[in-house]
Motif scaffolding. Structure first.
Motif, PDB file in Angstrom:
ATOM      1  N   SER A   1       0.833  -1.195   0.000  1.00 36.78           N
ATOM      2  CA  SER A   1       0.000   0.000   0.000  1.00 36.78           C
ATOM      3  C   SER A   1       0.872   1.250   0.000  1.00 36.78           C
ATOM      4  CB  SER A   1      -0.924   0.003   1.212  1.00 36.78           C
ATOM      5  OG  SER A   1      -0.170   0.083   2.404  1.00 36.78           O
TER       6      SER A   1
ATOM      7  N   LEU B   1      -3.675   4.043  -1.352  1.00 33.85           N
ATOM      8  CA  LEU B   1      -3.603   3.297  -2.608  1.00 33.85           C
ATOM      9  C   LEU B   1      -3.117   1.886  -2.341  1.00 33.85           C
ATOM     10  CD1 LEU B   1      -1.734   6.061  -4.637  1.00 33.85           C
ATOM     11  CD2 LEU B   1      -4.179   5.544  -4.775  1.00 33.85           C
ATOM     12  N   GLU B   2      -3.630   0.947  -3.106  1.00 33.25           N
ATOM     13  CA  GLU B   2      -3.128  -0.426  -3.075  1.00 33.25           C
ATOM     14  C   GLU B   2      -2.252  -0.648  -4.291  1.00 33.25           C
ATOM     15  OE1 GLU B   2      -3.441  -2.950  -0.846  1.00 33.25           O
ATOM     16  OE2 GLU B   2      -4.504  -1.564   0.477  1.00 33.25           O
TER      17      GLU B   2
ATOM     18  N   VAL C   1      -1.830   0.951  -9.447  1.00 30.25           N
ATOM     19  CA  VAL C   1      -2.401   1.126  -8.115  1.00 30.25           C
ATOM     20  C   VAL C   1      -3.896   1.360  -8.246  1.00 30.25           C
ATOM     21  CG1 VAL C   1      -0.259   2.083  -7.146  1.00 30.25           C
ATOM     22  CG2 VAL C   1      -2.000   3.628  -8.063  1.00 30.25           C
ATOM     23  N   SER C   2      -4.617   1.047  -7.164  1.00 25.28           N
ATOM     24  CA  SER C   2      -6.045   1.374  -7.113  1.00 25.28           C
ATOM     25  C   SER C   2      -6.305   2.248  -5.903  1.00 25.28           C
ATOM     26  CB  SER C   2      -6.898   0.104  -7.056  1.00 25.28           C
ATOM     27  OG  SER C   2      -6.672  -0.592  -5.857  1.00 25.28           O
ATOM     28  N   ASP C   3      -7.293   3.137  -6.056  1.00 28.49           N
ATOM     29  CA  ASP C   3      -7.652   4.011  -4.948  1.00 28.49           C
ATOM     30  C   ASP C   3      -8.842   3.432  -4.184  1.00 28.49           C
ATOM     31  OD1 ASP C   3      -9.948   4.655  -6.433  1.00 28.49           O
ATOM     32  OD2 ASP C   3      -9.269   6.680  -6.917  1.00 28.49           O
TER      33      ASP C   3
ATOM     34  N   CYS D   1       6.528   7.734  -4.437  1.00 28.80           N
ATOM     35  CA  CYS D   1       5.575   6.661  -4.103  1.00 28.80           C
ATOM     36  C   CYS D   1       5.910   6.235  -2.678  1.00 28.80           C
ATOM     37  CB  CYS D   1       5.703   5.487  -5.075  1.00 28.80           C
ATOM     38  SG  CYS D   1       5.243   5.890  -6.777  1.00 28.80           S
TER      39      CYS D   1
END
Length: 136
Positions: free
Chosen positions: A38, A59-60, A79-81, A95
């Motif tokens: 993360s 974020l992942e 990444v996903s939010d 990052c």
């Protein structure tokens, strides 16, 4: 090939931590095979963009891959939010690890990676040389 398993801690910069791990290990060539974890924010340069975009919030890390050389790393990340939106591109400095990042690195002791200017692309591209003299 040798493997290196890294666990990064909260506040660590993903890119600089990987560059440091290569340097501390005395290696001249490695690939990031896999990475999850993360981030508390990310700087990602999207395709064709000159500068990195800043994405704030939790974020992942969905994917992380790339090459590591003494001249610098070339890392791609997705990444996903919190809403499930996915962003991907070049991982730039900035990052920042939120809780953890677990990364598998393949170290190639018989190889030396360098980044040299490629007149065809206009960018510093990977130049891989086997210590026996063979090139990729």
């Amino acid at each position: 090939m040798q493997t290196l398993v890294l666990r990064l801690n909260p506040g660590d910069d993903l890119r600089s931590s990987l560059d440091s791990a290569l340097k501390q290990g005395g290696a001249d060539a490695a690939f990031v095979v896999s990475g999850i974890g993360s981030l508390s924010g990310a700087s990602i340069r999207f395709a064709g963009a000159e500068n990195a975009a800043r994405i704030e919030g939790d974020l992942e890390i969905l994917t992380l891959a790339g090459s590591l050389s003494p001249d610098g790393s070339h890392l791609h990340i997705s990444v996903s939010d919190a809403e499930g939106r996915v962003f991907g591109g070049h991982a730039a400095p900035g990052c920042t690890v939120r809780t953890t990042a677990e990364i598998l690195v393949a170290v190639l002791p018989d190889w030396q990676f360098a980044r040299t200017h490629d007149p065809l692309t206009g960018y510093a591209e990977l130049n891989a040389v086997c210590r026996s003299g063979r090139t990729s």
